[in-house]
Design a protein around this motif. Sequence first.
Motif, mmCIF file in Angstrom:
data_model
loop_
_atom_site.group_PDB
_atom_site.id
_atom_site.type_symbol
_atom_site.label_atom_id
_atom_site.label_comp_id
_atom_site.label_asym_id
_atom_site.label_seq_id
_atom_site.Cartn_x
_atom_site.Cartn_y
_atom_site.Cartn_z
ATOM 1 N N ASP A 42 -33.445 47.672 -68.066
ATOM 2 C CA ASP A 42 -32.242 47.694 -68.609
ATOM 3 C C ASP A 42 -31.291 47.766 -67.410
ATOM 4 O O ASP A 42 -30.290 47.224 -67.316
ATOM 5 C CB ASP A 42 -31.857 49.227 -69.084
ATOM 6 N N ALA A 43 -31.897 47.936 -66.027
ATOM 7 C CA ALA A 43 -30.983 48.140 -65.083
ATOM 8 C C ALA A 43 -31.098 46.851 -64.168
ATOM 9 O O ALA A 43 -30.373 46.561 -63.120
ATOM 10 C CB ALA A 43 -31.459 49.353 -63.865
ATOM 11 N N GLY A 44 -32.164 46.108 -64.418
ATOM 12 C CA GLY A 44 -32.385 44.707 -63.882
ATOM 13 C C GLY A 44 -33.021 45.053 -62.432
ATOM 14 O O GLY A 44 -32.845 44.182 -61.521
ATOM 15 N N VAL A 45 -33.825 45.878 -62.397
ATOM 16 C CA VAL A 45 -34.736 46.220 -61.023
ATOM 17 C C VAL A 45 -36.173 46.426 -61.292
ATOM 18 O O VAL A 45 -36.733 46.486 -62.401
ATOM 19 C CB VAL A 45 -34.278 47.530 -60.445
ATOM 20 N N ASP A 46 -37.064 46.407 -60.209
ATOM 21 C CA ASP A 46 -38.369 46.513 -60.283
ATOM 22 C C ASP A 46 -38.610 48.094 -60.322
ATOM 23 O O ASP A 46 -37.823 48.857 -59.925
ATOM 24 C CB ASP A 46 -39.029 46.102 -59.053
ATOM 25 N N VAL A 47 -39.461 48.276 -61.411
ATOM 26 C CA VAL A 47 -39.704 49.702 -61.635
ATOM 27 C C VAL A 47 -40.101 50.597 -60.083
ATOM 28 O O VAL A 47 -39.838 51.887 -60.087
ATOM 29 C CB VAL A 47 -40.983 49.776 -62.646
ATOM 30 N N ALA A 48 -40.609 49.965 -59.338
ATOM 31 C CA ALA A 48 -41.236 50.450 -58.077
ATOM 32 C C ALA A 48 -39.812 50.915 -57.304
ATOM 33 O O ALA A 48 -39.919 51.876 -56.414
ATOM 34 C CB ALA A 48 -41.695 49.319 -57.065
ATOM 35 N N LEU A 49 -38.753 50.420 -57.531
ATOM 36 C CA LEU A 49 -37.495 50.692 -56.802
ATOM 37 C C LEU A 49 -37.020 52.197 -57.484
ATOM 38 O O LEU A 49 -36.570 52.922 -56.533
ATOM 39 C CB LEU A 49 -36.240 49.654 -57.176
ATOM 40 N N ILE A 50 -37.371 52.530 -58.633
ATOM 41 C CA ILE A 50 -37.031 53.934 -59.310
ATOM 42 C C ILE A 50 -37.907 54.793 -58.587
ATOM 43 O O ILE A 50 -37.407 55.910 -57.938
ATOM 44 C CB ILE A 50 -37.569 53.778 -60.616
ATOM 45 N N SER A 51 -39.290 54.407 -58.184
ATOM 46 C CA SER A 51 -40.053 55.534 -57.347
ATOM 47 C C SER A 51 -39.489 55.729 -55.978
ATOM 48 O O SER A 51 -39.398 56.545 -55.426
ATOM 49 C CB SER A 51 -41.687 55.099 -57.274
ATOM 50 N N HIS A 52 -38.872 54.455 -55.548
ATOM 51 C CA HIS A 52 -38.358 54.566 -53.981
ATOM 52 C C HIS A 52 -37.338 55.582 -54.073
ATOM 53 O O HIS A 52 -37.138 56.463 -53.033
ATOM 54 C CB HIS A 52 -38.157 53.233 -53.691
ATOM 55 N N TYR A 53 -36.370 55.674 -54.847
ATOM 56 C CA TYR A 53 -35.104 56.326 -55.017
ATOM 57 C C TYR A 53 -35.286 57.785 -55.764
ATOM 58 O O TYR A 53 -34.823 58.687 -54.962
ATOM 59 C CB TYR A 53 -34.084 55.620 -55.771
ATOM 60 N N PHE A 54 -36.342 57.947 -56.490
ATOM 61 C CA PHE A 54 -36.365 59.214 -57.266
ATOM 62 C C PHE A 54 -37.601 59.879 -57.429
ATOM 63 O O PHE A 54 -37.877 60.969 -57.644
ATOM 64 C CB PHE A 54 -35.701 58.989 -58.928
#
Length: 195
Positions: A42-54
């Motif tokens: 939905d955000a148009g990002v790689d799922v790894a970026l979620i782990s990076h930030y959160f």
Amino acid sequence: MTPPTGRPSGTSDSRERILASARKLFAAKGFQQTSLRSIAADAGVDVALISHYFDHKRGLFLAVADIPIDPAQVVSRLHDVPIEHMGSALLRQVLTIWSSPAGPGLIAVFRSSLGGEPEIVRDLVTNLVAPALRARLLDSVSDVDQRLPLAATQITGVMVVRHILQIEPVASMSIDQVVKAVGPNVDRLLTGDLE
């Protein structure tokens, strides 16, 4: 070809897009039914970026709810408390956090829940707080799934009266006074006789 290492690629607004998508999907589907992959898509990002930030889904949820403390840390502080006093200890922890610098953020989230958006607080309680408490109580009581919501009524009531409605004398009582007055009832609801 070796995968790239380091920070996952993403635009400078990726964190905000992730939060917006997570807020929308958590509200629509709830914590359990929302996957990190669906948020990333939905955000148009790689799922790894979620782990990076959160770090993890719980961290993302806490960021969306704007909760300045992880409820799992609160529950972990109860590890050595005798089971029959766990309700009083939990009430003390909650009162202490709500009276700390984290309090205004919690009050804001709670107010929005009372104002017609209960999903975030409900998911917070049922998916992050209750499982840890449930695990601690499971060996002591057989009806833990009945007891946890009953205890939540007491703690939630105290928070509403003390911090939202600010009804006296509860609003200005010390934490010790509130725990002395209400704690035994929370203890009873968690581990005592319900008859």
